[in-house]
Enzyme design. Structure first.
Site, PDB file in Angstrom:
ATOM      1  N   ASP A 163      -6.072   2.940  -4.129  1.00  0.00           N
ATOM      2  CA  ASP A 163      -5.487   3.016  -5.474  1.00  0.00           C
ATOM      3  C   ASP A 163      -6.080   4.097  -6.389  1.00  0.00           C
ATOM      4  O   ASP A 163      -5.357   4.892  -6.943  1.00  0.00           O
ATOM      5  CB  ASP A 163      -5.632   1.655  -6.172  1.00  0.00           C
ATOM      6  CG  ASP A 163      -5.048   0.514  -5.333  1.00  0.00           C
ATOM      7  OD1 ASP A 163      -4.704   0.738  -4.157  1.00  0.00           O
ATOM      8  OD2 ASP A 163      -4.946  -0.605  -5.856  1.00  0.00           O
ATOM      9  N   GLU A 387     -14.549  -7.870  -0.225  1.00  0.00           N
ATOM     10  CA  GLU A 387     -13.427  -6.926  -0.210  1.00  0.00           C
ATOM     11  C   GLU A 387     -13.923  -5.530   0.171  1.00  0.00           C
ATOM     12  O   GLU A 387     -13.324  -4.831   0.974  1.00  0.00           O
ATOM     13  CB  GLU A 387     -12.779  -6.911  -1.601  1.00  0.00           C
ATOM     14  CG  GLU A 387     -11.541  -6.028  -1.697  1.00  0.00           C
ATOM     15  CD  GLU A 387     -10.912  -6.053  -3.090  1.00  0.00           C
ATOM     16  OE1 GLU A 387     -11.526  -6.631  -4.020  1.00  0.00           O
ATOM     17  OE2 GLU A 387      -9.819  -5.492  -3.255  1.00  0.00           O
TER      18      GLU A 387
HETATM   19  C1  GLC Z   1      -5.843  -3.050  -3.485  1.00  0.00           C
HETATM   20  C2  GLC Z   1      -6.180  -2.069  -2.361  1.00  0.00           C
HETATM   21  C3  GLC Z   1      -5.064  -2.062  -1.347  1.00  0.00           C
HETATM   22  C4  GLC Z   1      -4.829  -3.478  -0.855  1.00  0.00           C
HETATM   23  C5  GLC Z   1      -4.647  -4.480  -1.994  1.00  0.00           C
HETATM   24  C6  GLC Z   1      -4.701  -5.917  -1.524  1.00  0.00           C
HETATM   25  O1  GLC Z   1      -4.708  -2.665  -4.192  1.00  0.00           O
HETATM   26  O2  GLC Z   1      -6.412  -0.793  -2.864  1.00  0.00           O
HETATM   27  O3  GLC Z   1      -5.354  -1.206  -0.274  1.00  0.00           O
HETATM   28  O4  GLC Z   1      -3.745  -3.517   0.006  1.00  0.00           O
HETATM   29  O5  GLC Z   1      -5.657  -4.333  -2.950  1.00  0.00           O
HETATM   30  O6  GLC Z   1      -5.897  -6.173  -0.850  1.00  0.00           O
END
Ligand code: GLC
Length: 420
Positions: A163, A387
């Site tokens: 992101d 995460e």
């Molecule tokens: C964030 C991450 C993305 C992922 C999502 C859910 O947006 O950057 O890669 O898919 O979270 O974990």
């Protein structure tokens, strides 16, 4: 430190706990829906102990595929007010069979479908035929709607799955988020603001969603005067690998692979266009301004996953692993924008490590592959199924009890992983 057996059991419990009945959420609370590539890692994890459930996960992702072939980055199966932006903001009503976002995410589905298939070919032969044309339609959509000289572009930072990576800073700065209005972020109620994207980023994320909605998520309307379009190594390398895997899956079912092979050729050319000679690395490039991002990221190292062996990347990997020992940092620790805690601007992501590690192994770099696997195992032993992690001290960051971190443990990082 917990034992390996305890971690194996915990990883399985995390997947079961994040299972919402046929689909898996990335983690409880912060991400209450089905995310595209998270879900495909989940399928790989489930394959270690429940093969039918693994295929169900892939089926559930494709149940949200749009008629044009696009597979959305989020499927909003059940409303949940704890997440922003939800279906009301995306405004995709009637576009696909179920409520969803209007953009996609890195296509790892065919690659993990192949791994799930290899785990149990008998079940695979029963489950794959219905999925193959859907995966093929998705790949075709990428080539038609996102390719720029063979490289695959993102049209929103969220599409890359990285992101707030520094890769997008130039293209994001060119956007004036005028008129975005006020909105309430929900992510900051779950996670420390220092570990999340900034408000300047969020204004632009939402502004881009509002543009998509205004144009009815019509790809040809959206393509005119695109304010944001960046050729991305994450997309290009994952699609190239998935496409090679898709061709092998087609072979297994005795289907014609010639169209898929033609895409592979186009993507190989596109991947080569992401080589930034002055940086000495794969990089992303703004398709609007033509400028390089100048960012060595963990996605740069997905070249091996895509089957491209580039010796200079091994040296870059060595340098980055020395600078930040809990490798692989998501952004060059020697770069000016490095931030050890902030999401995709420094932290380590175990799921990207698994792709880099498998790619290294496939290309014959066994020592480097083993080192990366051991580093990732050590991180999870020390800090659990977070995460992401701080690459300098290995501390956990972001959400906890994370699906993809548990999945890569079961599929790759645990000494008991079958490594299909
Ligand atoms: C964030 C991450 C993305 C992922 C999502 C859910 O947006 O950057 O890669 O898919 O979270 O974990």
């Amino acid at each position: 430190m917990p034992s390996i057996e305890a971690l194996d059991a915990e990883a399985e419990a995390i997947l079961r706990g994040n299972d919402r009945g046929g689909y898996t959420v990335p983690t409880d609370g912060l991400y209450p829906y089905q995310w595209n590539w998270d879900s495909m890692f989940a399928a790989w994890g489930f394959a270690a102990f429940d093969i039918e459930r693994a295929w169900d996960e892939i089926d559930s992702l494709f149940s949200g595929q749009w008629p044009n072939g696009m597979v959305p980055h989020i499927l909003f199966h059940r409303p949940d007010p704890s997440y922003f932006p939800g279906p009301d903001v995306w405004g995709t009503d009637g576009m696909g069979p179920i409520a969803s976002s209007g953009i996609s995410q890195p296509p790892v589905a065919a690659s993990f479908a192949k791994k799930v298939f290899d785990q149990n070919p008998k079940v695979g032969r029963a489950r794959l035929p219905a999925l193959l044309p859907k995966m093929k339609a998705w790949h075709r959509w990428f080539l038609e709607a996102r390719a720029h000289d063979g490289a695959i572009c993102i049209t929103h930072p969220w599409e890359s799955g990285r992101d707030n990576a520094p890769d997008w800073d130039g293209a994001m700065a060119a956007i004036d988020p005028e008129g975005v209005g006020s909105y309430e972020r929900r992510d900051l109620t779950h996670v420390d603001a220092a570990m999340r994207p900034t408000k300047a980023d969020y204004d632009r994320y939402i502004w881009l969603v509002q543009r998509g909605r205004r144009l009815g998520w019509d790809e040809s309307a959206l393509a005119e005067n695109r304010p944001f379009m960046v050729a991305d190594p994450t997309m290009t390398f994952t699609l190239l690998r998935s496409n090679r895997d898709l061709a092998e899956l087609a072979d297994m079912l005795g289907e014609d692979r010639s169209e898929i092979d033609a895409w592979t050729q186009a993507l190989e050319h596109g991947a080569a266009t992401l080589w930034n000679e002055s940086l000495g690395s794969y990089d992303s490039r703004d398709a609007v301004s033509g400028e390089w991002s100048g960012a060595i990221s963990n996605a740069s190292f997905l070249c091996w996953w895509a089957g491209i062996d580039k010796p200079a990347m091994l040296q870059q990997l060595d340098r980055i692993c020395t600078a930040a020992p809990f490798a692989v940092a998501s952004y060059d620790p020697g770069g000016p924008k490095f931030d050890a805690k902030r999401y995709w601007r420094g932290p380590v992501w175990g799921m990207i490590n698994s792709l880099i590690g498998i790619g290294l192994e496939d290309c014959g770099h066994i020592d480097a592959a083993n080192r990366l696997c051991e580093t990732t195992r050590g991180l999870i032993e020390k800090s659990g199924f977070a995460e992401y992690f701080d690459p300098i001290d290995g501390s956990p960051a972001g959400g906890s009890r994370f699906t993809w971190t548990a999945a890569i443990w079961l599929g790759w990082a645990s000494p008991n992983a079958r490594r299909i």
